[in-house]
Design an enzyme around this catalytic site. Structure first.
Site, PDB file in Angstrom:
ATOM      1  N   GLY A 152       0.962  -1.248   0.514  1.00 18.40           N
ATOM      2  CA  GLY A 152      -0.450   0.118  -0.237  1.00 18.40           C
ATOM      3  C   GLY A 152       0.775   1.122  -0.122  1.00 18.40           C
ATOM      4  O   GLY A 152       1.907   1.095   0.329  1.00 18.40           O
TER       5      GLY A 152
ATOM      6  N   ASP B 192      -6.125  -3.033  -4.547  1.00 20.08           N
ATOM      7  CA  ASP B 192      -6.279  -3.446  -3.459  1.00 20.08           C
ATOM      8  C   ASP B 192      -7.871  -3.212  -3.851  1.00 20.08           C
ATOM      9  O   ASP B 192      -8.480  -4.222  -2.668  1.00 20.08           O
ATOM     10  CB  ASP B 192      -6.101  -2.440  -2.035  1.00 20.08           C
ATOM     11  CG  ASP B 192      -6.029  -1.015  -2.961  1.00 20.08           C
ATOM     12  OD1 ASP B 192      -6.618  -1.043  -4.122  1.00 20.08           O
ATOM     13  OD2 ASP B 192      -6.706  -0.034  -2.507  1.00 20.08           O
TER      14      ASP B 192
END
Length: 259
Positions: free
Chosen positions: A8, A109
């Protein structure tokens, strides 16, 4: 064994999956200049510390930071002798392709969270992920990602408030004991916490009205447990939803000859 990697904007998470459960989960800060050798030094040191023996034969990567993917590919090839599966690349198949505007690229994601949530809870879902951004993913009855919402992340909002207003300090987010703060820190914590409770509640209400069907709301991400303390905001909290989604996508590709 499978090594699942979720990169991330803030943190990168490595989890080892033995086919039935996660043996361990390791976390480091995301840094685009980290080399494959540096990844392996960090990874092997922690594995040795925890006393885990893992024969990694497969790797799957989800990354919202494109610049780190190359070094993660080299890491998988050099130290595990395998070509990693990268979510979002054409060779990585999805159980249910997203239904969005033509030409739109959906974040890996969000695709992974969709796959993990549908596998555990079926369709007609809202997945709220408290990451660097706070995202709302709408999962249709058949498991397809069909759109959503992106809002600034909680910590990002606090940091922006601190940087933009010279008199306001940097504070950590927590659930305040009362709404009306009697000092600067309490005022900021109340504004951010209850502001995000209102944001989540209002957006989910509007999504449900527009979707026009009963929906379950799933929370995940680092700050989800904090907001889970608010009654009726979420139906379910999933601590490992992204990692589970990576195993779902990997299994789908193995069964369909792409991994």
């Amino acid at each position: 064994m499978l090594l699942a990697i979720d990169c991330g904007n803030t943190n990168t998470v490595f989890s080892i999956w033995d086919g039935a459960r996660f043996l361990c989960t390791l976390r480091t800060s995301t840094h685009h200049a980290r080399t494959a050798d540096a990844y392996f030094t960090w990874y092997s040191t922690l594995i040795k510390h925890y006393g885990i023996e893992a024969d990694i034969t497969e790797v799957i990567i989800s990354s919202t930071v494109p610049r780190v993917v190359f070094n993660l590919r080299v890491f998988a090839d050099r130290f595990f002798g395998c070509r990693p599966l990268v979510v979002g690349k054409p060779e990585c198949l999805l159980p249910f392709p997203p239904r969005v505007d033509q030409g739109t690229q959906v974040g890996p994601d969000r695709l992974v969270n969709t796959a993990g949530a549908f596998d555990r809870h079926g369709g007609d879902l809202i997945v709220v992920d408290f990451g660097t951004a706070t995202t709302f993913d709408v999962v249709a009855h058949d498991g397809a990602y069909v759109g959503g919402v992106i809002a600034p992340g909680v910590n990002l909002s606090l940091e922006a408030l601190h940087l933009a207003a010279a008199a306001l300090p940097h504070v950590d987010i927590s659930k305040p004991q009362k709404v009306i703060g009697t000092n600067t820190v309490e005022c900021m914590q109340s504004g951010v916490f209850w502001g995000y409770v209102g944001l989540v509640r209002e957006i989910c209400t509007r999504i449900k009205a527009e979707y026009d069907a009963p929906m379950k709301v799933i929370s995940t991400g680092g700050l989800a447990p904090l907001f889970q303390q608010t009654a009726d905001l979420f139906d379910v909290f999933e601590d490992d939803l992204t990692m589970h989604g990576l195993t779902v996508i990997h299994r789908y590709n193995k069964e369909n000859g792409s991994a």
